[in-house]
Design an enzyme around this catalytic site. Structure first.
Site, PDB file in Angstrom:
ATOM      1  N   ASP A 173       0.774  -1.031  -0.108  1.00 44.57           N
ATOM      2  CA  ASP A 173       0.193   0.016  -0.056  1.00 44.57           C
ATOM      3  C   ASP A 173       0.831   1.294   0.019  1.00 44.57           C
ATOM      4  O   ASP A 173       0.471   2.231  -0.656  1.00 44.57           O
ATOM      5  CB  ASP A 173      -1.093   0.143   1.199  1.00 44.57           C
ATOM      6  CG  ASP A 173      -1.857  -1.112   1.446  1.00 44.57           C
ATOM      7  OD1 ASP A 173      -1.230  -2.442   1.340  1.00 44.57           O
ATOM      8  OD2 ASP A 173      -3.149  -1.047   1.466  1.00 44.57           O
ATOM      9  N   TRP A 199      -0.835   6.184   0.916  1.00 44.19           N
ATOM     10  CA  TRP A 199      -1.287   6.566   2.396  1.00 44.19           C
ATOM     11  C   TRP A 199      -2.305   5.579   2.706  1.00 44.19           C
ATOM     12  O   TRP A 199      -2.979   5.814   3.881  1.00 44.19           O
ATOM     13  CB  TRP A 199      -1.699   7.874   2.554  1.00 44.19           C
ATOM     14  CG  TRP A 199      -0.402   9.127   2.579  1.00 44.19           C
ATOM     15  CD1 TRP A 199       0.166   9.495   1.395  1.00 44.19           C
ATOM     16  CD2 TRP A 199       0.474   9.459   3.440  1.00 44.19           C
ATOM     17  NE1 TRP A 199       1.078  10.375   1.682  1.00 44.19           N
ATOM     18  CE2 TRP A 199       1.277  10.071   3.052  1.00 44.19           C
ATOM     19  CE3 TRP A 199       0.257   8.998   4.663  1.00 44.19           C
ATOM     20  CZ2 TRP A 199       2.355  10.838   3.804  1.00 44.19           C
ATOM     21  CZ3 TRP A 199       1.127   9.819   5.678  1.00 44.19           C
ATOM     22  CH2 TRP A 199       2.278  10.720   5.106  1.00 44.19           C
ATOM     23  N   ASP A 200      -2.690   4.779   1.921  1.00 42.42           N
ATOM     24  CA  ASP A 200      -3.558   3.409   2.405  1.00 42.42           C
ATOM     25  C   ASP A 200      -4.996   4.221   2.305  1.00 42.42           C
ATOM     26  O   ASP A 200      -5.553   3.818   3.330  1.00 42.42           O
ATOM     27  CB  ASP A 200      -3.183   2.728   3.740  1.00 42.42           C
ATOM     28  CG  ASP A 200      -3.916   1.538   3.758  1.00 42.42           C
ATOM     29  OD1 ASP A 200      -4.562   0.850   2.850  1.00 42.42           O
ATOM     30  OD2 ASP A 200      -3.945   0.971   5.095  1.00 42.42           O
ATOM     31  N   ARG A 201      -5.236   5.011   1.530  1.00 42.28           N
ATOM     32  CA  ARG A 201      -6.616   5.844   1.311  1.00 42.28           C
ATOM     33  C   ARG A 201      -7.430   4.804   0.697  1.00 42.28           C
ATOM     34  O   ARG A 201      -8.099   5.504  -0.645  1.00 42.28           O
ATOM     35  CB  ARG A 201      -6.301   7.295   1.002  1.00 42.28           C
ATOM     36  CG  ARG A 201      -5.692   8.052   1.683  1.00 42.28           C
ATOM     37  CD  ARG A 201      -5.488   9.178   1.318  1.00 42.28           C
ATOM     38  NE  ARG A 201      -4.968  10.263   2.314  1.00 42.28           N
ATOM     39  CZ  ARG A 201      -4.875  11.571   2.300  1.00 42.28           C
ATOM     40  NH1 ARG A 201      -4.794  12.115   0.905  1.00 42.28           N
ATOM     41  NH2 ARG A 201      -4.357  12.244   3.118  1.00 42.28           N
TER      42      ARG A 201
END
Length: 480
Positions: free
Chosen positions: A417, A458-460
């Site tokens: 990620d 940012w793992d969004r």
């Protein structure tokens, strides 16, 4: 000695800034990173020479960075993080007593300029935590106005109430005036407790269904329980084998799905079932899709292989712990549609595909597949074929517009990620990261996409089921 080590680390950081900032500049990006890298390198050299001016220079660099950030993104705290976090951490370290004391031969532990800068910026960041950079002004009515589909009522037969995922109930027996009078009618303990070899993230997050006169939900070990909604008495439950050490993360079951062959719309032709006219579908953490008789809990033998479809099929070599299902499947007409979940940041390459697959809810036959790497190829993959790996996954539940024949897929990122060095910006995989995607319900054909985060580091992920809402724009305009 500590300052020598710090200066070497700063120099490495500065060289990386100059190199990558130069690459950014060459493709038309900001010159800030390359220039600030030169400043950090000079500060590192001065610190190595035991010069106090190193701290003064770094304080100036922090102010330059602050003004540049405000000029570029204003006071959006979330966009401050990738631009200033490392500079801030390094500034805090340089302002600590053991760094300052060495430069002043033990006569001083505080550098007024750098120390004051750090204190002011910490206070500024704390203040930003209470500031909304994108305020939304408007009014909201407390009136309960049903949507065009009227939402869920006596039944809550899907994860979001209905396939449109509104999580809205048209029931109005409980109001803001009488809610204070509610009392606990019954409690129920699943008995499904964490075991020593379970995943690190072991959570009970199920959203119950109320359908067929029962209450259905699942547990982290993928037990399915059916209760009497009036009394909490157990009608039936399944208890699969728990003696397996399969997962390292994300051991949860967020919900099951309900299918009634007598009531479903028919976007895809399918024979009426000889068994299990009403079914509960459970997608498991060990990547299986299971069909159970909603009345008895017994496996529906005419679905897949004695009630089970193996979701590892066509995935190629799957490492232990890498592939799982945590979300409730989507039942849309005579289809049951699943995404998938993979281990976050577990491996740089070789992660299972994020393919979306639609199965006949009665037979378990694969009807179509939408592979983010090959979005134009939605016909069922050949038995010996393998879906390309390392593609975005949709780990949340999907939504469907049965009237218009559309499926909405909330794709997240692909693992890893938070590392993007091996990504091809022109690939289909990159285009579908963090994208809401609309597909044709009958064929899986691509309709459109909206990407909420570009090149996500940012793992969004899109973390929830999309909600479908009809808006009367004319009526809204007239109310203004």
């Amino acid at each position: 000695m500590i300052n020598k080590i710090t200066s070497v680390i700063m120099a490495i950081f500065a060289i990386a800034l100059i190199y990558m900032g130069g690459q950014l500049l060459l493709v038309g990006g900001s010159a800030f990173y390359a220039l600030i890298g030169v400043g950090v390198l000079l500060s590192a050299i001065l610190l190595f020479m035991n010069k106090r001016s190193a701290l003064t220079l770094y304080a100036l660099l922090m102010w330059i960075t602050l003004f540049w950030i405000i000029w570029e993104v204003g006071f959006d705290k979330w966009q401050w993080i990738p631009r200033g976090d490392l500079f801030g951490v390094l500034g805090v370290w340089l302002a600590l007593p053991w760094v300052v004391r060495s430069l002043y031969q033990g006569q001083r532990r505080f550098h007024p300029f750098l120390g004051g800068t750090v204190i002011l910026m910490v206070l500024l960041v704390i203040g930003l935590c209470f500031y909304d950079p994108v305020p939304q002004h408007g009014t909201i009515s407390n009136a309960r106005t049903p949507s065009a589909t009227n939402g869920a009522a006596d039944e809550w037969s899907a994860y979001g109430g209905t396939t449109d995922g509104q999580r809205f109930s048209a029931l109005n027996q409980i109001t803001k005036d009488n809610v204070k009078d509610l009392e606990v009618a019954w409690t129920y303990h699943t008995g499904d407790l964490r075991q020593g070899d379970d995943a690190t993230e072991y959570t009970f997050e199920a959203t119950p269904l109320k359908a067929n006169g029962m209450l259905y939900f699942c547990t982290p070990h993928n037990e399915v329980h059916a209760l009497d909604p009036e009394t909490g008495a157990v009608k039936w439950k399944t208890a699969p084998d728990k003696n397996r050490s399969y997962l390292q993360q994300h051991q949860t079951c967020r919900g099951v799905s309900y299918f009634d062959a007598g009531q479903s719309a028919q976007p895809q032709s399918s024979a009426q079932p000889a068994l299990c006219r009403k079914r509960i579908f459970n997608a498991t953490t060990d990547a299986r899709l299971i069909a159970l008789d909603a009345d008895t809990g017994k496996a529906c033998a005419d679905f897949g292989d004695n009630g089970v479809v193996n979701l590892r099929a066509n995935m190629g070599d799957v490492r232990p712990h890498a592939l799982m299902q945590t979300a409730a499947p989507l039942v849309a007409g005579n289809l049951v549609i699943v995404g998938g979940s993979v281990m976050d940041n577990g491996f740089n390459t070789g992660n299972p595909s994020g393919v979306i697959r639609a199965y006949d809810a009665i037979t378990g036959r694969l009807v179509w597949n939408f592979d983010p790497a090959n979005p134009e190829k939605t016909a069922p993959v050949e038995a010996a074929a393998t879906y390309p790996q390392d593609t975005p996954v949709a780990w949340a539940t999907l939504s469907a517009d049965l009237k218009n024949g559309l499926v909405y897929v909330p794709f997240g990122n692909a693992s890893p990620d938070e590392v993007g060095i091996e990504r091809d910006p022109n690939s289909n995989t990159e285009k579908f990261r963090d994208a809401l995607v609309a597909l044709d319900l009958k064929t899986g054909a691509f309709k459109w996409r909206y990407q909420s985060s570009n090149h996500d580091l940012w793992d969004r992920d899109n973390p929830s089921q999309p909600s479908l809402i009809d808006i009367d724009y004319q009526a809204s305009h007239n109310r203004r």
